[in-house]
Motif scaffolding. Structure first.
Motif, PDB file in Angstrom:
ATOM      1  N   ASN A  85       0.821  -1.212   0.000  1.00 37.62           N
ATOM      2  CA  ASN A  85       0.000   0.000   0.000  1.00 37.62           C
ATOM      3  C   ASN A  85       0.853   1.259   0.000  1.00 37.62           C
ATOM      4  O   ASN A  85       0.562   2.223  -0.698  1.00 37.62           O
ATOM      5  CB  ASN A  85      -0.929   0.004   1.207  1.00 37.62           C
ATOM      6  N   ALA A  88       2.381   1.717  -3.469  1.00 40.23           N
ATOM      7  CA  ALA A  88       1.348   2.060  -4.458  1.00 40.23           C
ATOM      8  C   ALA A  88       0.896   3.506  -4.308  1.00 40.23           C
ATOM      9  O   ALA A  88       0.794   4.245  -5.299  1.00 40.23           O
ATOM     10  CB  ALA A  88       0.164   1.116  -4.317  1.00 40.23           C
ATOM     11  N   TYR A  89       0.621   3.944  -3.073  1.00 39.41           N
ATOM     12  CA  TYR A  89       0.119   5.299  -2.865  1.00 39.41           C
ATOM     13  C   TYR A  89       1.194   6.347  -3.155  1.00 39.41           C
ATOM     14  O   TYR A  89       0.909   7.405  -3.727  1.00 39.41           O
ATOM     15  CB  TYR A  89      -0.408   5.449  -1.437  1.00 39.41           C
ATOM     16  N   THR A  92       1.668   6.628  -6.978  1.00 37.47           N
ATOM     17  CA  THR A  92       0.620   7.439  -7.595  1.00 37.47           C
ATOM     18  C   THR A  92       0.797   8.912  -7.239  1.00 37.47           C
ATOM     19  O   THR A  92       0.606   9.795  -8.086  1.00 37.47           O
ATOM     20  CB  THR A  92      -0.769   6.956  -7.132  1.00 37.47           C
ATOM     21  N   ARG A  93       1.146   9.190  -5.988  1.00 33.53           N
ATOM     22  CA  ARG A  93       1.376  10.579  -5.574  1.00 33.53           C
ATOM     23  C   ARG A  93       2.484  11.215  -6.392  1.00 33.53           C
ATOM     24  O   ARG A  93       2.346  12.366  -6.849  1.00 33.53           O
ATOM     25  CB  ARG A  93       1.745  10.615  -4.088  1.00 33.53           C
ATOM     26  N   ARG A  96       1.304  11.961  -9.917  1.00 32.63           N
ATOM     27  CA  ARG A  96       0.382  13.101  -9.926  1.00 32.63           C
ATOM     28  C   ARG A  96       1.151  14.418  -9.796  1.00 32.63           C
ATOM     29  O   ARG A  96       0.868  15.389 -10.503  1.00 32.63           O
ATOM     30  CB  ARG A  96      -0.623  12.958  -8.784  1.00 32.63           C
ATOM     31  N   GLU A 128      -6.894   7.741 -10.148  1.00 33.20           N
ATOM     32  CA  GLU A 128      -7.508   6.885  -9.140  1.00 33.20           C
ATOM     33  C   GLU A 128      -7.545   5.434  -9.624  1.00 33.20           C
ATOM     34  O   GLU A 128      -7.288   4.495  -8.848  1.00 33.20           O
ATOM     35  CB  GLU A 128      -8.923   7.381  -8.837  1.00 33.20           C
ATOM     36  N   SER A 131      -4.129   4.034  -9.221  1.00 34.80           N
ATOM     37  CA  SER A 131      -3.858   3.719  -7.819  1.00 34.80           C
ATOM     38  C   SER A 131      -4.502   2.393  -7.414  1.00 34.80           C
ATOM     39  O   SER A 131      -3.861   1.538  -6.788  1.00 34.80           O
ATOM     40  CB  SER A 131      -4.387   4.848  -6.926  1.00 34.80           C
ATOM     41  N   THR A 135      -2.328  -0.902  -6.495  1.00 36.03           N
ATOM     42  CA  THR A 135      -2.461  -1.485  -5.166  1.00 36.03           C
ATOM     43  C   THR A 135      -2.859  -2.953  -5.256  1.00 36.03           C
ATOM     44  O   THR A 135      -2.315  -3.805  -4.552  1.00 36.03           O
ATOM     45  CB  THR A 135      -3.524  -0.710  -4.349  1.00 36.03           C
TER      46      THR A 135
END
Length: 580
Positions: A85, A88-89, A92-93, A96, A128, A131, A135
């Motif tokens: 997690n 993955a987060y 993506t952050r 972005r 999204e 993400s 994940t």
């Protein structure tokens, strides 16, 4: 695009190499523990297969050992989930943030040729989906791969024939998933494009809802939305249907494999009792499940994965756009000192063979106020776009202080401009943040003076929080005229050398207009000012008026000079406005 996606993954995963290694290690260890658990379940079954011959001491010993292994296995799974997690987060952050930074470097042409709602959709819906997909894969990938490898080795050690059955069923399962993936991938890309199109329509409709209501176009907009929504439904239904086939087909093939294991294992027990036990068959079925489980889980998550890939392609589209060149070998000059602007045979076309401006020749002297007027579509705003160098000329040259515009460092050049557009812009922040946007040097005295000049200081003083009042629909709802006044105050605070007004007072009432015109006159003193005007009454005192028609200069002169030309376009426009 696929190669670009691989490069994107590698680049953004590189900072988390340590976490990736830790997660993969946990996954490998988890896979080994799973195989050990399965092995000892089979041994436990063998302690009680004979009637009245259960080996209770050995069984309890095995159960105690199994409890310890299961606890450790649960802890490793928790570690995989946490690391997966986190990676993955953060992945993506990071995408972005870089995409948004890149977005701010793109030219005006990108924003003019792409619907704003679609751009927003790429940052919200598409990221999204990335993400969720990332994940899903990350949490299952490491333990899944380890489980496949360890289970395969364990099965080979137990029985080659039964292992061959599982390999055949797994290859059949993989082939099925591959066929479905090829069929559904294009449908998911089409679904994301359609979603972006619908978001663009929604953004435009909501932004212009008053106009829709005024022109009684509610039914037309509803009909258009229903059409877009139906198209999205059809593309989404097709994509979901195709991808949904993977899970049931995979499970069907997998269950056929279980039946084959039971049949072949039973036959081996009958003909070769010493080579096979009930516990071994139990362990083998569990190994087979562990071997195929990661594949089935990934096929179950195939919808999210395909949607995530489609979303990644759409965000990759932004990252692949060429940034605006702020500085190169030719841009060696700092900001201009005087502000003398010359157009020499300038022509421009947004699209080839469709010229907007044709062979423009005029100059704007330092400190001069020049108004640009003409019918709609004559090219007035395009001239501003060229001066600000949002676009480069197609032919001809724009000189600033007798140097080609292209030689100036773009950021330094644009800092010298104050821009007030027809549509005011304030963002959700405090009044102070809005007023000092781009002016870190601003003092409270300078800000108060600017607000007094546009007649808004009394309004601010009446607010409980003054300059710290939050600008949003719930805390402080401002009229269009008030927003424009604050926009003009922001320009005053930034103290630019050049001023550009694109019908800056169009949304302000007559009384307020008089106040603003006085403050604008003071602001324009000793500054080169360009005024795009539709209301000709606001430019009577301009030093020069340039009249455009069909992208060409029709007339140049002062108001008095142009009014003397009674057969000219300016005279007719002026008379038309004031007679109406």
């Amino acid at each position: 695009m696929k190669n670009n996606n691989k490069t994107l993954f590698k680049r953004f995963l590189k900072p988390y190499t340590g976490k990736v290694i830790a997660a993969s290690s946990f996954g490998a260890f988890s896979g080994i523990l799973t195989a050990v658990i399965t092995l000892f379940i089979g041994k436990t079954v063998d302690t009680m297969v004979q009637k009245n011959q259960v080996d209770f001491p050995k069984m309890f010993q095995l159960l105690l050992f199994l409890s310890l292994i299961v606890t450790i296995h649960a802890l490793t799974q928790w570690g995989i989930q946490k690391l997966g997690n986190t990676i993955a987060y953060r992945f993506t952050r990071d995408i972005r943030e870089e995409a948004f930074q890149h977005l701010n470097k793109l030219s005006a042409n990108f924003y003019d040729t792409n619907r704003h709602g679609d751009i927003i959709s790429r940052f919200t819906n598409d990221l999204e989906l990335v993400s969720v997909a990332f994940t899903t894969v990350f949490n299952q990938l490491f333990s899944g791969l380890a489980m496949i490898i360890v289970s395969l080795i364990s099965m080979l050690l137990l029985n080659f024939k039964l292992t061959l059955i599982i390999l055949v069923s797994t290859l059949l399962m993989a082939w099925t998933n591959y066929i479905v993936a090829n069929k559904s991938q294009s449908s998911f890309r089409q679904q994301q494009r359609q979603l972006g199109k619908m978001n663009g329509f929604l953004a435009e409709t909501i932004q212009n809802q008053k106009l829709v209501t005024l022109l009684q176009q509610e039914e037309a907009t509803i009909e258009t939305f229903e059409t877009l929504n139906a198209e999205l439904h059809e593309t989404g239904k097709k994509a979901q249907f195709l991808s949904s086939l993977t899970n049931p087909l995979s499970r069907f093939v997998d269950h056929i494999g279980y039946l084959a294991i039971g049949l072949v294992g039973g036959l081996i027990m009958i003909h070769q009792p010493e080579a096979m036990t009930v516990g071994m068959i139990s362990s083998f079925i569990l190994y087979a499940a562990q071997f195929s489980k990661p594949i089935i889980e990934l096929s179950s998550a195939f919808t999210q994965i395909l949607a995530g890939v489609a979303g990644l392609n759409r965000i990759q589209f932004i990252l692949e756009q060429t940034p605006e060149e702020v500085q190169d070998e030719q841009t060696t000059l700092p900001a201009p000192k005087n502000g003398f602007i010359q157009f020499e045979d300038v022509s421009f076309a947004y699209e080839e063979n469709h010229p907007i401006l044709k062979n423009l020749n005029f100059d704007i002297q330092p400190g001069e106020t020049v108004a640009i007027v003409g019918p709609t579509g004559a090219g007035k705003s395009t001239i501003v776009n060229l001066i600000m160098r949002y676009y480069d000329v197609t032919n001809g040259t724009i000189l600033v202080d007798e140097e080609p515009l292209a030689r100036y460092q773009l950021n330094d050049f644009r800092k010298n401009f104050g821009l007030v557009l027809q549509e005011p812009w304030l963002f959700q922040a405090t009044l102070w943040d809005n007023l000092t946007f781009g002016a870190d040097h601003a003092t409270e005295e300078l800000v108060r003076t600017a607000c007094e000049e546009v007649g808004m200081m009394d309004f601010i003083d009446r607010l409980p929080d003054g300059f710290n009042t939050q600008v949003d629909e719930h805390t402080l709802a401002l009229s269009s005229g008030q927003k424009q006044l604050f926009t003009i105050a922001r320009v005053i605070i930034n103290q630019p050398r050049f001023l550009i007004f694109d019908e800056a007072t169009s949304s302000i009432d007559t009384v307020t207009d008089a106040i603003v015109q006085k403050s604008l006159q003071r602001l324009m003193q000793k500054r080169t000012s360009i005024v795009i005007a539709h209301r000709l009454g606001t430019i009577l005192n301009a030093d020069k008026i340039i009249v455009l028609k069909d992208g060409e200069v029709a007339q140049i002169g002062t108001h008095a000079m142009l009014m003397d030309q009674t057969d000219g376009l300016y005279y007719n426009m002026f008379q038309s406005q004031f007679q109406s």
